[in-house]
Design a protein around this motif. Structure first.
Motif, PDB file in Angstrom:
ATOM      1  N   GLN A  68       0.831  -1.193   0.000  1.00  0.00           N
ATOM      2  CA  GLN A  68       0.000   0.000   0.000  1.00  0.00           C
ATOM      3  C   GLN A  68       0.877   1.259   0.000  1.00  0.00           C
ATOM      4  N   GLU A  69       1.966   1.220   0.779  1.00  0.00           N
ATOM      5  CA  GLU A  69       2.884   2.350   0.829  1.00  0.00           C
ATOM      6  C   GLU A  69       3.495   2.597  -0.545  1.00  0.00           C
ATOM      7  N   SER A  70       3.898   1.537  -1.233  1.00  0.00           N
ATOM      8  CA  SER A  70       4.485   1.659  -2.558  1.00  0.00           C
ATOM      9  C   SER A  70       3.486   2.222  -3.559  1.00  0.00           C
ATOM     10  N   GLU A  71       2.235   1.785  -3.465  1.00  0.00           N
ATOM     11  CA  GLU A  71       1.187   2.275  -4.364  1.00  0.00           C
ATOM     12  C   GLU A  71       0.921   3.752  -4.122  1.00  0.00           C
ATOM     13  N   THR A  72       0.910   4.157  -2.869  1.00  0.00           N
ATOM     14  CA  THR A  72       0.696   5.564  -2.529  1.00  0.00           C
ATOM     15  C   THR A  72       1.818   6.424  -3.102  1.00  0.00           C
ATOM     16  N   LYS A  73       3.044   5.968  -2.953  1.00  0.00           N
ATOM     17  CA  LYS A  73       4.195   6.714  -3.471  1.00  0.00           C
ATOM     18  C   LYS A  73       4.126   6.818  -4.987  1.00  0.00           C
ATOM     19  N   ARG A  74       3.735   5.742  -5.637  1.00  0.00           N
ATOM     20  CA  ARG A  74       3.619   5.747  -7.105  1.00  0.00           C
ATOM     21  C   ARG A  74       2.594   6.778  -7.551  1.00  0.00           C
ATOM     22  N   LYS A  75       1.446   6.818  -6.862  1.00  0.00           N
ATOM     23  CA  LYS A  75       0.397   7.775  -7.220  1.00  0.00           C
ATOM     24  C   LYS A  75       0.892   9.207  -7.075  1.00  0.00           C
ATOM     25  N   ILE A  76       1.616   9.470  -5.997  1.00  0.00           N
ATOM     26  CA  ILE A  76       2.138  10.816  -5.763  1.00  0.00           C
ATOM     27  C   ILE A  76       3.132  11.199  -6.855  1.00  0.00           C
ATOM     28  N   LEU A  77       4.025  10.282  -7.191  1.00  0.00           N
ATOM     29  CA  LEU A  77       5.035  10.556  -8.219  1.00  0.00           C
ATOM     30  C   LEU A  77       4.392  10.843  -9.569  1.00  0.00           C
ATOM     31  N   GLU A  78       3.459  10.000  -9.974  1.00  0.00           N
ATOM     32  CA  GLU A  78       2.818  10.164 -11.279  1.00  0.00           C
ATOM     33  C   GLU A  78       1.999  11.449 -11.334  1.00  0.00           C
ATOM     34  N   THR A  79       1.304  11.754 -10.241  1.00  0.00           N
ATOM     35  CA  THR A  79       0.489  12.964 -10.197  1.00  0.00           C
ATOM     36  C   THR A  79       1.354  14.209 -10.224  1.00  0.00           C
ATOM     37  N   ALA A  80       2.444  14.187  -9.465  1.00  0.00           N
ATOM     38  CA  ALA A  80       3.343  15.343  -9.431  1.00  0.00           C
ATOM     39  C   ALA A  80       3.920  15.632 -10.807  1.00  0.00           C
ATOM     40  N   SER A 118       0.870  23.115  -5.811  1.00  0.00           N
ATOM     41  CA  SER A 118       1.144  22.989  -4.382  1.00  0.00           C
ATOM     42  C   SER A 118       1.094  21.529  -3.947  1.00  0.00           C
ATOM     43  N   VAL A 119       1.600  21.277  -2.757  1.00  0.00           N
ATOM     44  CA  VAL A 119       1.510  19.937  -2.178  1.00  0.00           C
ATOM     45  C   VAL A 119       0.047  19.532  -2.038  1.00  0.00           C
ATOM     46  N   ASP A 120      -0.791  20.485  -1.663  1.00  0.00           N
ATOM     47  CA  ASP A 120      -2.233  20.210  -1.541  1.00  0.00           C
ATOM     48  C   ASP A 120      -2.820  19.769  -2.882  1.00  0.00           C
ATOM     49  N   ASP A 121      -2.410  20.451  -3.970  1.00  0.00           N
ATOM     50  CA  ASP A 121      -2.905  20.092  -5.299  1.00  0.00           C
ATOM     51  C   ASP A 121      -2.541  18.644  -5.631  1.00  0.00           C
ATOM     52  N   ILE A 122      -1.287  18.302  -5.348  1.00  0.00           N
ATOM     53  CA  ILE A 122      -0.797  16.955  -5.653  1.00  0.00           C
ATOM     54  C   ILE A 122      -1.543  15.912  -4.834  1.00  0.00           C
ATOM     55  N   CYS A 123      -1.699  16.177  -3.532  1.00  0.00           N
ATOM     56  CA  CYS A 123      -2.381  15.228  -2.652  1.00  0.00           C
ATOM     57  C   CYS A 123      -3.841  15.037  -3.057  1.00  0.00           C
ATOM     58  N   THR A 124      -4.494  16.142  -3.398  1.00  0.00           N
ATOM     59  CA  THR A 124      -5.908  16.072  -3.781  1.00  0.00           C
ATOM     60  C   THR A 124      -6.104  15.235  -5.031  1.00  0.00           C
ATOM     61  N   LYS A 125      -5.302  15.507  -6.054  1.00  0.00           N
ATOM     62  CA  LYS A 125      -5.466  14.764  -7.312  1.00  0.00           C
ATOM     63  C   LYS A 125      -5.045  13.313  -7.165  1.00  0.00           C
ATOM     64  N   LEU A 132      10.276  15.545  -3.900  1.00  0.00           N
ATOM     65  CA  LEU A 132       9.279  14.870  -4.731  1.00  0.00           C
ATOM     66  C   LEU A 132       9.540  15.121  -6.208  1.00  0.00           C
ATOM     67  N   ALA A 133       9.808  16.376  -6.565  1.00  0.00           N
ATOM     68  CA  ALA A 133      10.043  16.708  -7.978  1.00  0.00           C
ATOM     69  C   ALA A 133      11.235  15.933  -8.520  1.00  0.00           C
ATOM     70  N   ILE A 134      12.288  15.860  -7.737  1.00  0.00           N
ATOM     71  CA  ILE A 134      13.485  15.124  -8.167  1.00  0.00           C
ATOM     72  C   ILE A 134      13.166  13.648  -8.355  1.00  0.00           C
ATOM     73  N   ALA A 135      12.435  13.069  -7.410  1.00  0.00           N
ATOM     74  CA  ALA A 135      12.061  11.651  -7.507  1.00  0.00           C
ATOM     75  C   ALA A 135      11.122  11.400  -8.683  1.00  0.00           C
ATOM     76  N   ALA A 136      10.189  12.328  -8.926  1.00  0.00           N
ATOM     77  CA  ALA A 136       9.229  12.177 -10.019  1.00  0.00           C
ATOM     78  C   ALA A 136       9.925  12.201 -11.370  1.00  0.00           C
ATOM     79  N   PHE A 137      10.903  13.087 -11.508  1.00  0.00           N
ATOM     80  CA  PHE A 137      11.590  13.179 -12.781  1.00  0.00           C
ATOM     81  C   PHE A 137      12.589  12.050 -12.968  1.00  0.00           C
TER      82      PHE A 137
END
Length: 204
Positions: free
Chosen positions: A3-15, A28-35, A53-58
């Protein structure tokens, strides 16, 4: 853990999607969390900051892109075929993004770098590292073109940098003007920059 891995994946892809579609500063962080459908506690458990987060996402985007680039720049293809496949891939990617978002998004790495290179040193270094990775692919094209006697190149790395800079510049211009037609000259301009001998002969 799953579940933790899935949550991180969602955050990365959304960011990545939100930053690429608009900009780092406007998201904003709020925008990312909401989406992404996660709470801020989960966000800060996975990442120390929006910058991290941005570094990890890219980095994730690069890891997904790398197998495609390995195929496009395969040594089984001629250097000109590699360049053609790359340019056509750029055009296809940008057209797909345009259909989805209604605008030209350009290169996410260049967009992030140009926005934050003077503000966030860690992000600047990540973009610089990613650019260097891209240029290695173009260096193989330049080296093989020189080996085949199609171009003259005393410094393959420098010519590869010039080639990469031209391509990124055209993509950036397409984004600024919101005009996909700019990409139509991507390959021909790259060939002119390389000054291929067979192209020069054909123009005489």
């Amino acid at each position: 853990m799953k579940q933790e891995s899935e949550t991180k994946r969602k955050i990365l892809e959304t960011a990545l999607e939100l930053i690429w579609e608009s900009s780092y500063g406007s998201v904003s962080v709020d925008d990312i969390c909401t989406k992404a459908g996660v709470n801020k506690g989960s966000f800060y458990y996975a990442f120390k900051s929006k910058s991290d987060l941005a570094i990890a996402a890219f980095e994730r985007h690069w890891e997904l892109k790398r197998p495609i680039l390995d195929q496009v720049f395969s040594s089984q293809l001629s250097p000109l075929e590699r360049l053609n496949k790359f340019c056509q891939g750029v055009i296809a990617d940008q057209n797909e993004k345009y259909r989805t978002f209604g605008k030209v998004l350009g290169c996410p790495f260049c967009a992030l770098g140009s926005e934050l290179s003077t503000q966030d040193e860690n992000i600047r270094k990540k973009v610089e590292q990613t650019n260097a990775r891209f240029m290695k692919y173009f260096e193989s094209v330049v080296r093989d073109l020189a080996t085949d006697g199609l171009i003259e190149s005393k410094d393959h790395a420098e010519l590869a940098r010039e080639l990469y800079s031209y391509i990124m510049g055209v993509i950036m211009q397409a984004k600024i003007e919101n005009n996909l037609k700019n990409l139509d000259r991507l390959e021909q301009g790259a060939l002119r920059l390389l000054n291929l001998k067979q192209v020069a002969h054909a123009s005489i």
